[in-house]
Motif scaffolding. Structure first.
Motif, PDB file in Angstrom:
ATOM      1  N   HIS A  48       0.843  -1.197   0.000  1.00  0.00           N
ATOM      2  CA  HIS A  48       0.000   0.000   0.000  1.00  0.00           C
ATOM      3  C   HIS A  48       0.878   1.246   0.000  1.00  0.00           C
ATOM      4  O   HIS A  48       2.093   1.167   0.156  1.00  0.00           O
ATOM      5  N   THR A  49       0.248   2.402  -0.141  1.00  0.00           N
ATOM      6  CA  THR A  49       0.988   3.661  -0.155  1.00  0.00           C
ATOM      7  C   THR A  49       0.764   4.494   1.105  1.00  0.00           C
ATOM      8  O   THR A  49       1.376   5.548   1.245  1.00  0.00           O
ATOM      9  N   GLY A  50      -0.098   4.027   2.004  1.00  0.00           N
ATOM     10  CA  GLY A  50      -0.361   4.760   3.237  1.00  0.00           C
ATOM     11  C   GLY A  50       0.522   4.271   4.362  1.00  0.00           C
ATOM     12  O   GLY A  50       1.716   4.056   4.196  1.00  0.00           O
ATOM     13  N   LEU A  51      -0.076   4.094   5.529  1.00  0.00           N
ATOM     14  CA  LEU A  51       0.653   3.604   6.700  1.00  0.00           C
ATOM     15  C   LEU A  51       0.297   2.153   6.965  1.00  0.00           C
ATOM     16  O   LEU A  51      -0.831   1.749   6.703  1.00  0.00           O
ATOM     17  N   PRO A  52       1.241   1.389   7.477  1.00  0.00           N
ATOM     18  CA  PRO A  52       2.572   1.754   7.951  1.00  0.00           C
ATOM     19  C   PRO A  52       3.535   2.027   6.809  1.00  0.00           C
ATOM     20  O   PRO A  52       3.364   1.543   5.694  1.00  0.00           O
ATOM     21  N   ALA A  53       4.555   2.825   7.132  1.00  0.00           N
ATOM     22  CA  ALA A  53       5.581   3.182   6.151  1.00  0.00           C
ATOM     23  C   ALA A  53       6.896   3.424   6.881  1.00  0.00           C
ATOM     24  O   ALA A  53       6.910   3.756   8.070  1.00  0.00           O
ATOM     25  N   THR A  54       7.990   3.259   6.154  1.00  0.00           N
ATOM     26  CA  THR A  54       9.325   3.474   6.708  1.00  0.00           C
ATOM     27  C   THR A  54      10.129   4.325   5.744  1.00  0.00           C
ATOM     28  O   THR A  54      10.041   4.148   4.526  1.00  0.00           O
ATOM     29  N   TRP A  55      10.921   5.231   6.312  1.00  0.00           N
ATOM     30  CA  TRP A  55      11.826   6.062   5.540  1.00  0.00           C
ATOM     31  C   TRP A  55      13.250   5.705   5.936  1.00  0.00           C
ATOM     32  O   TRP A  55      13.532   5.395   7.095  1.00  0.00           O
ATOM     33  N   LEU A  56      14.140   5.758   4.972  1.00  0.00           N
ATOM     34  CA  LEU A  56      15.518   5.319   5.140  1.00  0.00           C
ATOM     35  C   LEU A  56      16.462   6.487   4.907  1.00  0.00           C
ATOM     36  O   LEU A  56      16.214   7.327   4.039  1.00  0.00           O
ATOM     37  N   ALA A  57      17.552   6.507   5.646  1.00  0.00           N
ATOM     38  CA  ALA A  57      18.612   7.486   5.417  1.00  0.00           C
ATOM     39  C   ALA A  57      19.853   6.738   4.936  1.00  0.00           C
ATOM     40  O   ALA A  57      20.222   5.703   5.498  1.00  0.00           O
ATOM     41  N   TYR A  58      20.453   7.266   3.874  1.00  0.00           N
ATOM     42  CA  TYR A  58      21.666   6.694   3.296  1.00  0.00           C
ATOM     43  C   TYR A  58      22.761   7.754   3.234  1.00  0.00           C
ATOM     44  O   TYR A  58      22.490   8.906   2.894  1.00  0.00           O
ATOM     45  N   ALA A  59      23.979   7.345   3.538  1.00  0.00           N
ATOM     46  CA  ALA A  59      25.171   8.118   3.230  1.00  0.00           C
ATOM     47  C   ALA A  59      25.817   7.363   2.082  1.00  0.00           C
ATOM     48  O   ALA A  59      26.265   6.226   2.262  1.00  0.00           O
ATOM     49  N   ASP A  60      25.797   7.964   0.902  1.00  0.00           N
ATOM     50  CA  ASP A  60      26.187   7.257  -0.318  1.00  0.00           C
ATOM     51  C   ASP A  60      25.319   6.005  -0.430  1.00  0.00           C
ATOM     52  O   ASP A  60      24.114   6.109  -0.387  1.00  0.00           O
ATOM     53  N   ALA A  61      25.911   4.825  -0.514  1.00  0.00           N
ATOM     54  CA  ALA A  61      25.128   3.589  -0.641  1.00  0.00           C
ATOM     55  C   ALA A  61      24.921   2.882   0.696  1.00  0.00           C
ATOM     56  O   ALA A  61      24.327   1.811   0.754  1.00  0.00           O
ATOM     57  N   THR A  62      25.375   3.497   1.793  1.00  0.00           N
ATOM     58  CA  THR A  62      25.321   2.858   3.111  1.00  0.00           C
ATOM     59  C   THR A  62      24.076   3.297   3.866  1.00  0.00           C
ATOM     60  O   THR A  62      23.865   4.501   4.085  1.00  0.00           O
ATOM     61  N   LEU A  63      23.273   2.344   4.284  1.00  0.00           N
ATOM     62  CA  LEU A  63      22.101   2.619   5.111  1.00  0.00           C
ATOM     63  C   LEU A  63      22.568   3.069   6.487  1.00  0.00           C
ATOM     64  O   LEU A  63      23.357   2.368   7.142  1.00  0.00           O
ATOM     65  N   ILE A  64      22.101   4.235   6.937  1.00  0.00           N
ATOM     66  CA  ILE A  64      22.556   4.771   8.219  1.00  0.00           C
ATOM     67  C   ILE A  64      21.432   5.041   9.204  1.00  0.00           C
ATOM     68  O   ILE A  64      21.686   5.385  10.357  1.00  0.00           O
TER      69      ILE A  64
END
Length: 161
Positions: A48-64
């Motif tokens: 789905h496009t609603g909730l729940p949802a997760t956002w990710l932070a990357y430094a270059d290709a590394t998940l941080i």
């Protein structure tokens, strides 16, 4: 630090990494919750496009880091209406560099865009951090023998962004 934020949409290896991070951090609060259950929760977000949802932070290709918005965070506090900020984690070496605030802002804006005027979180140890970020104490609760602060943030104005 240069970083980018994007929504979780099935990126390879991400569910496994997040499950390991999150279970290591919060398994003590959720009986019988393990990496398999956490991975399943992330996979369910892809439908789905609603909730729940997760956002990710990357430094270059590394998940941080990551942050999620859920409709319910824990059955023991289901009487408090969602949505909930949850699973907010930044790798130690990326802390203090603006990643956390950027993730929180991205999630808050997305939740507000879905029509929610506010959201909640609970924290065992970081009440001061969230207070400084504009959150208000809603109440204190017991969750699996731990006292947690249930906090609320107004998303109806610039307070949440």
């Amino acid at each position: 630090m240069n970083f980018r934020i994007e929504r979780w949409n099935g990126q390879s290896g991400v569910a496994e990494t997040l499950a390991a991070w999150h279970v290591r951090e919060w398994a003590g609060l959720f009986a019988e919750w393990d990496e398999t259950a956490a991975r399943s929760e992330f996979q369910a977000q892809l439908h789905h496009t609603g909730l729940p949802a997760t956002w990710l932070a990357y430094a270059d290709a590394t998940l941080i880091g990551s942050i999620s918005a859920l409709l319910e965070d824990s059955p023991e506090i289901a009487d408090v209406p969602g949505p909930w900020l949850a699973s907010f984690y930044i790798v130690p070496e990326a802390r203090g560099q603006g990643v956390a605030q950027a993730l929180m802002n991205a999630a808050a804006q997305a939740v507000a865009a879905l029509g929610y005027s506010g959201w909640y979180l609970f924290t065992e140890n970081h009440e001061d951090y969230y207070t400084n970020a504009g959150w208000l104490l809603h109440e204190r609760r017991q969750l699996h023998g731990q006292t947690v602060a249930v906090m609320w943030q107004d998303l109806s104005s610039d307070a949440g962004a």
